[in-house]
Design a protein around this motif. Structure first.
Motif, PDB file in Angstrom:
ATOM      1  N   THR A  19       0.997  -1.107   0.119  1.00  0.00           N
ATOM      2  CA  THR A  19       0.169   0.089  -0.032  1.00  0.00           C
ATOM      3  C   THR A  19       0.896   1.147  -0.030  1.00  0.00           C
ATOM      4  OG1 THR A  19      -0.020   0.092   2.312  1.00  0.00           O
ATOM      5  CG2 THR A  19      -1.890  -1.282   1.308  1.00  0.00           C
ATOM      6  N   SER A  20       0.463   2.365  -0.476  1.00  0.00           N
ATOM      7  CA  SER A  20       1.327   3.562  -0.547  1.00  0.00           C
ATOM      8  C   SER A  20       1.586   3.990   0.733  1.00  0.00           C
ATOM      9  CB  SER A  20       0.279   4.565  -1.311  1.00  0.00           C
ATOM     10  OG  SER A  20      -0.724   4.862  -0.840  1.00  0.00           O
ATOM     11  N   THR A  21       0.528   3.958   1.836  1.00  0.00           N
ATOM     12  CA  THR A  21       0.756   4.384   3.164  1.00  0.00           C
ATOM     13  C   THR A  21       1.683   3.394   3.844  1.00  0.00           C
ATOM     14  OG1 THR A  21      -1.741   4.911   3.306  1.00  0.00           O
ATOM     15  CG2 THR A  21      -0.486   4.508   5.250  1.00  0.00           C
ATOM     16  N   SER A  22       1.837   2.083   3.620  1.00  0.00           N
ATOM     17  CA  SER A  22       3.021   1.314   4.149  1.00  0.00           C
ATOM     18  C   SER A  22       4.218   1.646   3.599  1.00  0.00           C
ATOM     19  CB  SER A  22       2.679   0.080   4.034  1.00  0.00           C
ATOM     20  OG  SER A  22       2.684  -0.380   2.488  1.00  0.00           O
ATOM     21  N   HIS A  57       0.043   2.107  -8.116  1.00  0.00           N
ATOM     22  CA  HIS A  57      -0.231   3.323  -7.318  1.00  0.00           C
ATOM     23  C   HIS A  57      -0.646   4.406  -8.525  1.00  0.00           C
ATOM     24  CE1 HIS A  57       1.777   1.972  -3.615  1.00  0.00           C
ATOM     25  NE2 HIS A  57       0.767   1.184  -3.679  1.00  0.00           N
ATOM     26  N   ASN A  92       9.805   6.873   4.341  1.00  0.00           N
ATOM     27  CA  ASN A  92      10.213   7.820   5.456  1.00  0.00           C
ATOM     28  C   ASN A  92      10.980   7.632   6.621  1.00  0.00           C
ATOM     29  OD1 ASN A  92       8.770   9.571   3.789  1.00  0.00           O
ATOM     30  ND2 ASN A  92       6.761   9.538   5.154  1.00  0.00           N
ATOM     31  N   SER A 128       4.499  -1.934  -7.274  1.00  0.00           N
ATOM     32  CA  SER A 128       3.766  -1.088  -6.518  1.00  0.00           C
ATOM     33  C   SER A 128       3.477   0.209  -7.088  1.00  0.00           C
ATOM     34  CB  SER A 128       4.397  -0.913  -4.943  1.00  0.00           C
ATOM     35  OG  SER A 128       4.385  -1.954  -4.252  1.00  0.00           O
ATOM     36  N   ASP A 168       5.173   4.602   2.263  1.00  0.00           N
ATOM     37  CA  ASP A 168       5.504   6.081   2.773  1.00  0.00           C
ATOM     38  C   ASP A 168       6.232   5.861   4.026  1.00  0.00           C
ATOM     39  OD1 ASP A 168       4.791   7.686   0.785  1.00  0.00           O
ATOM     40  OD2 ASP A 168       2.791   7.979   1.598  1.00  0.00           O
ATOM     41  N   ASP A 169       5.692   5.054   5.105  1.00  0.00           N
ATOM     42  CA  ASP A 169       6.167   4.702   6.426  1.00  0.00           C
ATOM     43  C   ASP A 169       7.709   4.302   6.270  1.00  0.00           C
ATOM     44  OD1 ASP A 169       3.577   5.665   7.421  1.00  0.00           O
ATOM     45  OD2 ASP A 169       2.917   3.648   7.887  1.00  0.00           O
TER      46      ASP A 169
END
Length: 297
Positions: free
Chosen positions: A109-112, A252, A118, A248, A114-115
């Motif tokens: 997922t894009s959120t995972s 996305h 980052n 991914s 990003d985590d």
């Protein structure tokens, strides 16, 4: 047969100029066939020999895609042998290629992501460790530009246009393309070039963008290990590799509204059909969300 295989491999490598990975696959498949058959004269091999070889591979648990690739390797060899008058016919004309099952790529997922990205960049900024700085830049480029791992490892400093945030990539078949990467990747690459890369550089210097611990060009295996260690826990698979970041990125982009042709150009796919698998990934995610959320699903 082994002599014929060697001549054929030289032809596909030097004349047809197939990719190094394809040449390795052909060499491995045809070496296995030679050993399986006991290295007979190439003119003595018939379709039943080839069927038995493929059947044995399937019985030993080799994946359907690998069996299909072995069939393609054999077709190439015997088609060449016929053209070179090494045999009077092509036994692979009656060889059925097993259908490859469609397996959807692993996508985070894009959120995972990003985590993960980052967090790695924060660790790199805080520690200043050149390896961590390199890993952060490598993952950002793999995901930000949707590169193959061989393309990323093959980048040189001059491949980057840092003012335009683009990178010139040499892809499959020697085809060159220029693709963009985002602001996070630009920051990570700048940090790596300024703070990390000089520390690992050895004499004589190399033009490679990404360096290994000993100062040479970063190897594909090391890049795989970096992705497995950092991204594997996110997608829940220990064997995940750099292609998961490429998959991914493509998914996305489509989820975000990018058109298929643009994604094809970014990925460097020769055929639009290859890119279309990512529409299936997006559709499956949409369907799963629908079934979970819609009251009349």
């Amino acid at each position: 047969m082994s002599a014929a295989v060697q001549l054929y491999i030289e032809q596909v490598e030097r004349v047809r100029r197939l990719s190094a990975a394809t040449v390795r696959a052909y060499r491995s498949d045809l070496a296995d066939l030679t050993t399986f058959l006991g290295d007979p004269e190439i003119a003595q091999i018939d379709v039943e020999d080839l069927r038995e070889w493929l059947w044995s591979a399937a019985q030993n648990g080799i994946a359907r895609a690998s069996v299909s690739r072995r069939t393609a390797s054999a077709r190439g060899l015997f088609g060449w042998a016929l053209g070179e008058s090494l045999r009077p016919d092509d036994p692979t004309l009656r060889l059925v290629t097993p259908k490859r099952g469609r397996t959807l790529p692993t996508v985070a997922t894009s959120t995972s992501l990003d985590d993960v990205l980052n967090g790695l960049r924060a660790a790199a900024d805080e520690s200043g460790d050149p390896i961590v700085l390199r890993d952060a830049a490598l993952l950002e480029v793999l995901y930000g530009a949707a590169l193959r791992v061989s393309e990323a490892c093959g980048l040189d400093l001059e491949s980057l246009d840092r003012s335009a945030s683009t990178v010139r990539v040499l892809g499959k078949g020697g085809k060159e393309r220029v693709v963009p990467f985002g602001a996070p990747a630009a920051k990570a690459v700048d940090a790596w070039i300024v703070r990390g890369r000089p520390t690992l550089m050895t004499d004589p210097p190399t033009t490679a963008l990404f360096l290994g611990a000993r100062g040479g060009r970063l190897g594909v295996r090391t890049a795989y290990e970096v992705v497995r260690r950092t991204v594997g826990p996110v997608v829940g698979a220990d064997a995940v590799g750099p292609h998961a970041l490429r998959h991914s990125a493509a998914t996305h982009l489509l989820d975000g509204g990018a058109d298929l042709r643009s994604v094809q150009e970014l990925l460097g796919h020769a055929s639009l059909g290859t890119t279309q698998i990512y529409t299936h990934v997006s559709t499956e995610r949409l369907t799963a969300a629908y079934r979970l959320a819609h009251p009349r699903a």
